[in-house]
Scaffold this motif. Sequence first.
Motif, PDB file in Angstrom:
ATOM      1  N   LEU A  26       0.854  -1.372  -0.016  1.00 30.60           N
ATOM      2  CA  LEU A  26      -0.078  -0.157  -0.001  1.00 30.60           C
ATOM      3  C   LEU A  26       0.929   1.329  -0.093  1.00 30.60           C
ATOM      4  N   GLU A  27       1.903   1.410   0.667  1.00 34.21           N
ATOM      5  CA  GLU A  27       2.899   2.419   0.739  1.00 34.21           C
ATOM      6  C   GLU A  27       3.602   2.611  -0.574  1.00 34.21           C
ATOM      7  N   ALA A  28       3.925   1.456  -1.193  1.00 35.14           N
ATOM      8  CA  ALA A  28       4.435   1.653  -2.632  1.00 35.14           C
ATOM      9  C   ALA A  28       3.617   2.260  -3.700  1.00 35.14           C
ATOM     10  N   LEU A  29       2.193   1.892  -3.589  1.00 35.05           N
ATOM     11  CA  LEU A  29       1.185   2.368  -4.584  1.00 35.05           C
ATOM     12  C   LEU A  29       1.071   3.788  -4.219  1.00 35.05           C
ATOM     13  N   HIS A  47       0.877  10.818   0.412  1.00 33.57           N
ATOM     14  CA  HIS A  47       1.768  10.390   1.693  1.00 33.57           C
ATOM     15  C   HIS A  47       1.812   8.665   1.580  1.00 33.57           C
ATOM     16  N   PRO A  48       2.843   8.115   2.008  1.00 32.05           N
ATOM     17  CA  PRO A  48       3.280   6.777   2.017  1.00 32.05           C
ATOM     18  C   PRO A  48       1.992   6.054   2.801  1.00 32.05           C
ATOM     19  N   GLN A  49       1.506   6.506   3.683  1.00 29.61           N
ATOM     20  CA  GLN A  49       0.360   6.061   4.610  1.00 29.61           C
ATOM     21  C   GLN A  49      -0.965   6.307   4.009  1.00 29.61           C
ATOM     22  N   HIS A  50      -1.109   7.073   3.028  1.00 31.31           N
ATOM     23  CA  HIS A  50      -2.360   7.467   2.383  1.00 31.31           C
ATOM     24  C   HIS A  50      -3.445   6.325   2.304  1.00 31.31           C
ATOM     25  N   TRP A 102      11.035  -0.220   4.274  1.00 32.65           N
ATOM     26  CA  TRP A 102      10.819  -1.688   4.251  1.00 32.65           C
ATOM     27  C   TRP A 102       9.863  -1.679   2.878  1.00 32.65           C
ATOM     28  N   SER A 103       9.103  -0.598   2.569  1.00 27.23           N
ATOM     29  CA  SER A 103       8.382  -0.696   1.197  1.00 27.23           C
ATOM     30  C   SER A 103       9.432  -0.962   0.069  1.00 27.23           C
ATOM     31  N   ARG A 104      10.466  -0.190   0.118  1.00 29.45           N
ATOM     32  CA  ARG A 104      11.450  -0.656  -0.957  1.00 29.45           C
ATOM     33  C   ARG A 104      11.820  -2.026  -0.957  1.00 29.45           C
ATOM     34  N   LEU A 105      12.168  -2.354   0.215  1.00 30.35           N
ATOM     35  CA  LEU A 105      12.894  -3.861   0.222  1.00 30.35           C
ATOM     36  C   LEU A 105      11.760  -4.890   0.075  1.00 30.35           C
ATOM     37  N   ASP A 106      10.592  -4.457   0.047  1.00 32.02           N
ATOM     38  CA  ASP A 106       9.466  -5.573  -0.181  1.00 32.02           C
ATOM     39  C   ASP A 106       9.512  -5.609  -1.819  1.00 32.02           C
ATOM     40  N   THR A 107       9.419  -4.259  -2.300  1.00 34.76           N
ATOM     41  CA  THR A 107       9.184  -4.306  -3.864  1.00 34.76           C
ATOM     42  C   THR A 107      10.259  -5.028  -4.409  1.00 34.76           C
ATOM     43  N   LEU A 108      11.675  -4.600  -3.854  1.00 38.42           N
ATOM     44  CA  LEU A 108      12.716  -5.283  -4.416  1.00 38.42           C
ATOM     45  C   LEU A 108      12.605  -7.165  -4.419  1.00 38.42           C
ATOM     46  N   GLU A 109      11.913  -7.514  -3.333  1.00 36.53           N
ATOM     47  CA  GLU A 109      11.714  -8.802  -3.088  1.00 36.53           C
ATOM     48  C   GLU A 109      10.633  -9.247  -4.080  1.00 36.53           C
ATOM     49  N   GLN A 110       9.585  -8.590  -4.219  1.00 35.43           N
ATOM     50  CA  GLN A 110       8.668  -9.041  -5.163  1.00 35.43           C
ATOM     51  C   GLN A 110       9.244  -9.081  -6.672  1.00 35.43           C
ATOM     52  N   ARG A 111      10.212  -7.835  -6.913  1.00 37.32           N
ATOM     53  CA  ARG A 111      10.609  -7.943  -8.480  1.00 37.32           C
ATOM     54  C   ARG A 111      11.416  -9.313  -8.730  1.00 37.32           C
TER      55      ARG A 111
END
Length: 126
Positions: free
Chosen positions: A54-57, A64-67, A91-100
């Motif tokens: 949700l933060e990445a989106l 805002h990251p928590q929107h 954490w958002s960036r790490l989660d994104t990298l993990e997903q990629r």
Amino acid sequence: MTEDWAAVAKAINMRVRELGWRQRELAERSYVSQATVRELQHHVVERRRSARTLEALSTTLGWHPQHLLAVLQNRTPPHPDEPADDTHELWSRLDTLEQRLIEITERLEDLQSNLATVAKHVRAKR
């Protein structure tokens, strides 16, 4: 606490229309799988999503990251200029990298399987 995934879908769809983006573009820009974006936009699968997703989106959509988390929880979203907890962004960036990495691994496995099939057919024709 009740969660309003329909409100999340509505918020994402309105913002994507404002920006003139397609679903695929949002997925690519946010590094969230297109399947996840589709599920959120169409509100077809109501399941717990990572706060990092949700933060990445939210960030990609210029919020805002928590929107989206606030929308989900029926709270007023924070103003985009409000300071965000950097830990969440990391954490958002790490989660994104993990997903990629998962997506890349799946593609490589598919390619490997396809190449093995082609090699098998080539050998059979010799």
